[in-house]
Design a protein around this motif. Structure first.
Motif, PDB file in Angstrom:
ATOM      1  N   ARG A   1      36.538  36.518  34.924  1.00 13.49           N
ATOM      2  CA  ARG A   1      35.377  37.310  35.302  1.00 13.49           C
ATOM      3  C   ARG A   1      35.821  38.693  35.754  1.00 13.49           C
ATOM      4  O   ARG A   1      36.953  38.892  36.166  1.00 13.49           O
ATOM      5  CB  ARG A   1      34.622  36.630  36.444  1.00 13.49           C
ATOM      6  N   THR A   2      34.897  39.631  35.682  1.00 12.34           N
ATOM      7  CA  THR A   2      35.164  40.939  36.269  1.00 12.34           C
ATOM      8  C   THR A   2      35.071  40.802  37.788  1.00 12.34           C
ATOM      9  O   THR A   2      34.553  39.810  38.315  1.00 12.34           O
ATOM     10  CB  THR A   2      34.157  41.991  35.792  1.00 12.34           C
ATOM     11  N   ALA A   3      35.589  41.812  38.482  1.00 17.46           N
ATOM     12  CA  ALA A   3      35.548  41.769  39.943  1.00 17.46           C
ATOM     13  C   ALA A   3      34.108  41.673  40.449  1.00 17.46           C
ATOM     14  O   ALA A   3      33.807  40.928  41.394  1.00 17.46           O
ATOM     15  CB  ALA A   3      36.239  43.008  40.511  1.00 17.46           C
ATOM     16  N   SER A   4      33.192  42.411  39.818  1.00 13.95           N
ATOM     17  CA  SER A   4      31.789  42.375  40.253  1.00 13.95           C
ATOM     18  C   SER A   4      31.161  41.009  39.955  1.00 13.95           C
ATOM     19  O   SER A   4      30.331  40.516  40.720  1.00 13.95           O
ATOM     20  CB  SER A   4      30.987  43.487  39.575  1.00 13.95           C
ATOM     21  N   GLU A   5      31.574  40.382  38.836  1.00 17.76           N
ATOM     22  CA  GLU A   5      31.063  39.043  38.512  1.00 17.76           C
ATOM     23  C   GLU A   5      31.581  38.021  39.517  1.00 17.76           C
ATOM     24  O   GLU A   5      30.853  37.102  39.917  1.00 17.76           O
ATOM     25  CB  GLU A   5      31.476  38.653  37.098  1.00 17.76           C
ATOM     26  N   GLN A   6      32.848  38.168  39.927  1.00 18.56           N
ATOM     27  CA  GLN A   6      33.381  37.268  40.947  1.00 18.56           C
ATOM     28  C   GLN A   6      32.602  37.406  42.250  1.00 18.56           C
ATOM     29  O   GLN A   6      32.249  36.426  42.892  1.00 18.56           O
ATOM     30  CB  GLN A   6      34.866  37.572  41.187  1.00 18.56           C
ATOM     31  N   ARG A   7      32.333  38.663  42.618  1.00 16.91           N
ATOM     32  CA  ARG A   7      31.616  38.920  43.861  1.00 16.91           C
ATOM     33  C   ARG A   7      30.224  38.297  43.814  1.00 16.91           C
ATOM     34  O   ARG A   7      29.763  37.664  44.774  1.00 16.91           O
ATOM     35  CB  ARG A   7      31.495  40.428  44.076  1.00 16.91           C
ATOM     36  N   ALA A   8      29.524  38.464  42.679  1.00 20.04           N
ATOM     37  CA  ALA A   8      28.175  37.912  42.542  1.00 20.04           C
ATOM     38  C   ALA A   8      28.199  36.388  42.629  1.00 20.04           C
ATOM     39  O   ALA A   8      27.316  35.771  43.238  1.00 20.04           O
ATOM     40  CB  ALA A   8      27.559  38.369  41.217  1.00 20.04           C
TER      41      ALA A   8
END
Length: 267
Positions: free
Chosen positions: A252-259
């Motif tokens: 995942r992208t960093a933003s996807e991980q965060r979400a």
């Protein structure tokens, strides 16, 4: 050191590489002045790792091992530092931002950059490959490229992109030559394409850090793997020599991980 220099030149190393190797060897000699030992070499490696980036350390290690071979040292050879991949993709344009950029450019009639964006995200082409698309390749629906190793790679143009770009080219009266040109018939430079994308991002309030040619190649791979899990096929489409290179798109992208963290953890 002079003999080592001639040895490197005889092996066909470039002047820049020779200079780099000599610097690493002299640095080693200066720090290990009482003769080499396995312990002193490992200590020197630790010293390098504490002061330089991993890439620089590994370049020094390669040079040192070459020097150890040259002087006939019969002890160990240093191992490179392991470069740990990030567990996420960084600075990849989101699907929402891609669609915003694509649709805004079309709405404003800026079809040149609209199709730049669509070709990058819809074919997975590198910027160097984007520059090679021709009107003929659009009407055929693919672009064939031959790598340095004489390996053929075919970049497919999806049907909807082929149809839309063919109509655009017909409106322009363009029947041959490169698709994305600047002045004259020469393809736009990689720098020109990169700067143009940054300007487009600024125009629509999109983070410029995620708008660069390779970001759309990442977007292509992420979207493809979500709809078709055949990673070997994706590797072929992207021209990767190793599946390990392609596996990063399973992350995942960093933003996807965060979400995902925010959606999962509420305790």
């Amino acid at each position: 050191m002079e003999d080592f220099k001639h040895h490197l030149l005889d092996r066909g190393f470039s002047s820049h590489t020779v200079e780099s190797y000599l610097y690493a060897a002299k640095q080693l000699e200066d720090r290990v002045s009482v003769g080499f030992s396995n312990e002193s070499l490992l200590a020197h490696k630790d010293w390098l790792a504490s002061r330089y980036a991993v890439k620089t350390v590994n370049l020094r290690i390669t040079a040192i091992n070459s020097y150890l071979d040259f002087v006939g040292y019969d002890g160990i050879r240093l191992k490179s530092l392991h470069v740990q991949q990030k567990p996420y993709l960084d600075n990849v344009i989101s699907q929402n931002d891609y669609e915003l950029l694509r649709d805004s450019l079309k709405r404003d009639g800026d079809l040149f950059w609209h199709f730049v964006v669509r070709f990058l995200a819809g074919t997975g082409a590198r910027v160097s490959e984007l520059r090679q698309f021709t009107v003929e390749s659009v009407f055929m629906g693919y672009l064939d490229l031959v790598s340095k190793g004489q390996k053929l790679r075919r970049i497919y143009i999806p049907a909807s992109l082929q149809r839309d770009s063919a109509e655009w080219l017909k409106l322009l009266g363009k029947t041959t030559g490169y698709v994305f040109t600047s002045k004259g018939n020469a393809p736009m430079t990689a720098r020109g394409l990169s700067l143009g994308l940054k300007r487009c991002a600024a125009r629509y309030g999109i983070n410029q850090d995620v708008v660069y040619p390779h970001s759309f190649r990442h977007r292509f791979a992420k979207n493809f793997i979500e709809r078709n899990p055949d990673i070997a096929f994706l590797a072929d489409l992207m021209g990767h020599e190793s599946l390990e290179t392609t596996r990063i798109y399973l992350r995942r992208t960093a933003s996807e991980q965060r979400a995902a963290v925010d959606a999962t953890i509420d305790w």
